[in-house]
Scaffold this motif. Structure first.
Motif, PDB file in Angstrom:
ATOM      1  N   GLN A   1      73.804  68.429  -8.701  1.00 16.76           N
ATOM      2  CA  GLN A   1      74.184  67.311  -9.548  1.00 16.76           C
ATOM      3  C   GLN A   1      73.275  66.104  -9.277  1.00 16.76           C
ATOM      4  O   GLN A   1      72.887  65.391 -10.211  1.00 16.76           O
TER       5      GLN A   1
ATOM      6  N   ARG B   1      70.779  64.225 -11.964  1.00 18.99           N
ATOM      7  CA  ARG B   1      70.818  62.780 -12.213  1.00 18.99           C
ATOM      8  C   ARG B   1      69.413  62.179 -12.171  1.00 18.99           C
ATOM      9  O   ARG B   1      69.030  61.393 -13.038  1.00 18.99           O
TER      10      ARG B   1
ATOM     11  N   SER C   1      71.604  57.183 -14.320  1.00 20.30           N
ATOM     12  CA  SER C   1      72.467  58.267 -13.843  1.00 20.30           C
ATOM     13  C   SER C   1      72.648  58.232 -12.335  1.00 20.30           C
ATOM     14  O   SER C   1      73.741  58.496 -11.828  1.00 20.30           O
TER      15      SER C   1
ATOM     16  N   LYS D   1      75.270  55.602 -11.073  1.00 24.01           N
ATOM     17  CA  LYS D   1      76.668  55.710 -11.511  1.00 24.01           C
ATOM     18  C   LYS D   1      77.437  56.690 -10.629  1.00 24.01           C
ATOM     19  O   LYS D   1      77.041  57.845 -10.484  1.00 24.01           O
ATOM     20  N   ASP D   2      78.545  56.216 -10.047  1.00 21.69           N
ATOM     21  CA  ASP D   2      79.379  57.105  -9.228  1.00 21.69           C
ATOM     22  C   ASP D   2      79.987  58.204 -10.096  1.00 21.69           C
ATOM     23  O   ASP D   2      79.883  59.382  -9.794  1.00 21.69           O
ATOM     24  N   THR D   3      80.625  57.797 -11.164  1.00 20.53           N
ATOM     25  CA  THR D   3      81.226  58.743 -12.102  1.00 20.53           C
ATOM     26  C   THR D   3      80.852  58.315 -13.515  1.00 20.53           C
ATOM     27  O   THR D   3      81.473  57.401 -14.073  1.00 20.53           O
TER      28      THR D   3
ATOM     29  N   TYR E   1      82.602  59.793 -19.848  1.00 21.06           N
ATOM     30  CA  TYR E   1      82.679  61.085 -20.534  1.00 21.06           C
ATOM     31  C   TYR E   1      81.579  61.230 -21.588  1.00 21.06           C
ATOM     32  O   TYR E   1      81.057  62.326 -21.812  1.00 21.06           O
TER      33      TYR E   1
ATOM     34  N   ARG F   1      76.835  63.906 -18.892  1.00 22.59           N
ATOM     35  CA  ARG F   1      77.988  64.783 -19.081  1.00 22.59           C
ATOM     36  C   ARG F   1      77.978  65.455 -20.452  1.00 22.59           C
ATOM     37  O   ARG F   1      78.557  66.528 -20.630  1.00 22.59           O
TER      38      ARG F   1
END
Length: 202
Positions: free
Chosen positions: A51, A55, A72, A75-77, A80, A85
């Protein structure tokens, strides 16, 4: 097909050794950003290397090819609807459509059909927004040989032979072909390096 040749010739300039060398500081900067984040993590924290590689890959494609920062790595999460994603969902939908061409026509009859159509539409919307951003900048400088600039230049010089839809398709293909392939190859390479202590130390 002359338009195909014109597109290939234009994009080839972006992949010249000279142009790639110019992008090295950018690539290194994003890798160093990731390394700093990993170094600051609590010892023993599990890291999804694949992952992480994806990123970095998305950020580099966006910045080096189109002058757009998807941020990317920072960013932690991701949300959507963030491209990080959206892309995997879109890839899955494309594979499903290849297996069954009726899927986009009757999405409600297939498992996750509507969700897949949503992902596909989100990807197309993102590519359109990227092209609009490039168009808003106007005519690229003579020394700007980024992929986006080269495609925009080819479209304008073609006298209508290369349509906007064609350029959108080319941009989309570059993301599709470069995202997971580069990210997974990078993580696989790091895995193999990590299994040989001597090589990792070097």
């Amino acid at each position: 097909d002359d338009s195909w040749k014109a597109v290939r010739k234009a994009v080839a300039v972006s992949f010249s050794i000279q142009n790639i060398k110019k992008k090295f500081p950018l690539v290194l900067g994003r890798i160093n950003q990731l390394c700093e984040q990993l170094a600051a993590a609590v010892p023993g924290t599990a890291v999804d290397v694949d992952q992480a590689a994806l990123r970095v890959t998305l950020d580099v494609i966006g910045l080096a090819g189109f002058g757009h920062d998807y941020a990317s790595v920072s960013k932690d999460t991701p949300a959507y609807d963030h491209l990080l994603r959206v892309l995997p969902r879109c890839f899955t939908e494309v594979m499903m459509r290849i297996a069954n061409p009726l899927r986009p026509l009757l999405p409600g009859l297939f498992k996750n059909g509507r969700k897949g159509c949503g992902a596909f539409a989100a990807f197309q919307s993102e590519m359109n927004a990227l092209l609009k951003q490039l168009e808003a900048k106007g005519t690229p400088a003579d020394d700007d040989t980024d992929i986006g600039s080269q495609l925009l230049r080819a479209m304008k010089q073609s006298g209508g032979a290369i349509s906007r839809e064609r350029v959108l398709s080319e941009i989309g293909m570059l993301f599709v072909e470069g995202f997971e392939t580069t990210g997974h190859t990078t993580s696989w390479t790091l895995f193999n390096i990590a299994t040989v202590p001597g090589v990792q130390e070097q």
